[in-house]
Write an enzyme that holds these catalytic residues in place. Structure first.
Site, PDB file in Angstrom:
ATOM      1  N   LYS A 162       0.840  -1.195   0.000  1.00  0.00           N
ATOM      2  CA  LYS A 162       0.000   0.000   0.000  1.00  0.00           C
ATOM      3  C   LYS A 162       0.885   1.260   0.000  1.00  0.00           C
ATOM      4  O   LYS A 162       1.788   1.398   0.834  1.00  0.00           O
ATOM      5  CB  LYS A 162      -0.913   0.015   1.224  1.00  0.00           C
ATOM      6  CG  LYS A 162      -2.007  -1.049   1.192  1.00  0.00           C
ATOM      7  CD  LYS A 162      -3.041  -0.775   0.116  1.00  0.00           C
ATOM      8  CE  LYS A 162      -4.223  -1.731   0.189  1.00  0.00           C
ATOM      9  NZ  LYS A 162      -5.229  -1.454  -0.843  1.00  0.00           N
ATOM     10  N   ASP A 190      -0.188  -0.651  -4.645  1.00  0.00           N
ATOM     11  CA  ASP A 190      -1.575  -0.182  -4.697  1.00  0.00           C
ATOM     12  C   ASP A 190      -1.632   1.219  -4.107  1.00  0.00           C
ATOM     13  O   ASP A 190      -1.498   1.408  -2.900  1.00  0.00           O
ATOM     14  CB  ASP A 190      -2.492  -1.129  -3.910  1.00  0.00           C
ATOM     15  CG  ASP A 190      -3.959  -0.737  -4.038  1.00  0.00           C
ATOM     16  OD1 ASP A 190      -4.260   0.241  -4.760  1.00  0.00           O
ATOM     17  OD2 ASP A 190      -4.806  -1.411  -3.423  1.00  0.00           O
ATOM     18  N   GLU A 218      -1.554  -0.701  -8.992  1.00  0.00           N
ATOM     19  CA  GLU A 218      -3.020  -0.693  -8.936  1.00  0.00           C
ATOM     20  C   GLU A 218      -3.546   0.719  -8.684  1.00  0.00           C
ATOM     21  O   GLU A 218      -3.111   1.393  -7.758  1.00  0.00           O
ATOM     22  CB  GLU A 218      -3.462  -1.647  -7.820  1.00  0.00           C
ATOM     23  CG  GLU A 218      -4.943  -1.873  -7.704  1.00  0.00           C
ATOM     24  CD  GLU A 218      -5.265  -2.939  -6.670  1.00  0.00           C
ATOM     25  OE1 GLU A 218      -6.429  -2.959  -6.204  1.00  0.00           O
ATOM     26  OE2 GLU A 218      -4.376  -3.731  -6.315  1.00  0.00           O
ATOM     27  N   ASP A 243      -8.636  -0.519 -10.778  1.00  0.00           N
ATOM     28  CA  ASP A 243      -9.427  -1.102  -9.687  1.00  0.00           C
ATOM     29  C   ASP A 243     -10.681  -0.282  -9.440  1.00  0.00           C
ATOM     30  O   ASP A 243     -11.758  -0.598  -9.944  1.00  0.00           O
ATOM     31  CB  ASP A 243      -8.582  -1.203  -8.418  1.00  0.00           C
ATOM     32  CG  ASP A 243      -9.360  -1.794  -7.237  1.00  0.00           C
ATOM     33  OD1 ASP A 243     -10.439  -2.383  -7.462  1.00  0.00           O
ATOM     34  OD2 ASP A 243      -8.901  -1.665  -6.096  1.00  0.00           O
ATOM     35  N   LYS A 267     -13.700  -7.061  -8.064  1.00  0.00           N
ATOM     36  CA  LYS A 267     -14.059  -7.249  -6.660  1.00  0.00           C
ATOM     37  C   LYS A 267     -15.575  -7.376  -6.582  1.00  0.00           C
ATOM     38  O   LYS A 267     -16.305  -6.543  -7.130  1.00  0.00           O
ATOM     39  CB  LYS A 267     -13.577  -6.074  -5.797  1.00  0.00           C
ATOM     40  CG  LYS A 267     -12.069  -5.997  -5.646  1.00  0.00           C
ATOM     41  CD  LYS A 267     -11.650  -4.797  -4.816  1.00  0.00           C
ATOM     42  CE  LYS A 267     -10.130  -4.733  -4.674  1.00  0.00           C
ATOM     43  NZ  LYS A 267      -9.692  -3.485  -3.988  1.00  0.00           N
TER      44      LYS A 267
END
Length: 361
Positions: A162, A190, A218, A243, A267
């Protein structure tokens, strides 16, 4: 097998440590659970993650959407007529994708039970075992390096890092992690929409020059900035994964046709469940664009549905289903077997659940 009743409850599962991204900090999973009961006594379970900063859904809105809008549309329908059920779920209310996902998952659980087959075999049956990455929360570089070392010791060969809070510090974070785990471990970044387009290009080019060997990045920019996303994709060599920019099959078509990203992240909480996720898979197959499947902060309950989807489709080549691996405990008996990075499906009908503990209705 007809839908007789739909109950809405809650589940709470503490995390091993706080989960931090560029968008939020979370200490425990607190999700909505759906229990769909049929006239034959069969029960299907689904789960919705209230991720307001991404989907706009809260616990209150999820409960209201299910009880007041979705449930009245599908009670009385036969599980065998899954197309009609999914059409009604989709049309019952706009957006509210997490609420739709919870009911969708429960219905697919029952669909598998109806046909006495594990769901992944009904959806495609591509493989019985998948390998997931593990997310490393955004913190100070030294702490992230320690967390990465711990993940590697547990057997993880791919880490999702992250970033997105501070681009200068992000360089230090990745350097610290690379120094700690070496270059045999795959790193995915991400940014959770945390960078501006030109900032992302400059930063990722520096990472390329440093030889950090990043597998993919991402959602580097804001979800609605398709032009900015394309700018990054066109100007760096690292593959870019869309995403938050992809909720629906229509979003996937737009991203792919504009070549705004190299890959698409599915997702269930964004797509509204398995039904639309399958449609995104079909779009991706047409264009030859590989997909990742990920999850929000979810328990094993809804992540299991994503596991079944991932195991069923060849186009899903990257797995980010670490939700259960972040939890301090597992209240779900049955379902796929999560051995840290290694997830193995069984031959139980539907999603294969035996018991859901810590549920309150």
């Amino acid at each position: 097998m007809k839908i007789k009743e739909i109950k809405v409850g809650e589940i709470a599962v503490p995390l091993k440590k706080s989960f931090k991204t560029a968008l939020r900090t979370v200490h425990s999973i607190e999700d909505i659970v759906v229990k769909v009961i049929t006239d034959t006594g069969h029960v299907g379970y689904g789960e919705a993650a209230p991720t307001a900063v991404i989907t706009g859904d809260t616990k209150g809105s999820i409960r209201c959407a299910i009880e007041d809008y979705i449930a009245p549309q599908i009670i009385g329908l036969d599980i065998e007529n899954i197309e009609e059920i999914m059409t009604r779920i989709d049309k019952s209310i706009i957006k509210n994708t997490s609420a739709k996902a919870a009911v969708d998952i429960a219905v697919y659980d029952l669909f598998g039970q109806l046909h006495n087959s594990p769901l992944y075999k009904l959806l495609g049956g591509y493989k019985k075992e998948i390998i997931s990455d593990l997310t490393i929360s955004v913190n100070e570089p030294s702490e992230m390096a320690e967390d990465s070392i711990d993940a590697v010791k547990r057997g993880y060969e791919t880490l999702k890092i992250k970033v997105g809070l501070d681009s200068k510090m992000d360089m230090e974070r990745i350097k610290a992690i690379r120094d700690a785990v070496g270059y045999d471990i795959d790193l995915r970044l991400d940014a959770n929409q945390g960078w501006k387009p030109k900032e992302a290009v400059m930063l990722l080019r520096k990472m390329e020059d440093k030889g950090f060997n990043i597998e993919l990045v991402e959602q580097p920019v804001l979800a609605n900035d398709i032009e900015g996303l394309k700018l990054v994709t066109d100007n760096v060599n690292i593959p870019i994964l869309a995403d938050e920019a992809v909720f629906s099959p229509e979003d996937a078509v737009k991203i792919i046709q504009n070549r705004a990203a190299d890959l698409v992240n599915i997702k269930l909480m964004k797509t509204g469940g398995i039904h639309n996720a399958l449609r995104i898979c079909s779009v991706a197959e047409i264009y030859g664009v590989e997909c990742m499947i990920g999850c929000m902060l979810e328990s094993k309950l809804s992540v299991s549905a994503a596991v079944h989807l991932a195991a069923s489709k060849k186009i899903i080549t990257k797995i980010d289903l670490d939700g259960p691996g972040l939890c301090k405990e597992d209240p779900i008996l049955g379902g796929p077997e999560f051995n840290d990075y290694r997830i193995i499906l069984n031959d139980e009908p539907g999603l294969g659940f035996k018991e859901i503990r810590n549920l309150s209705f």
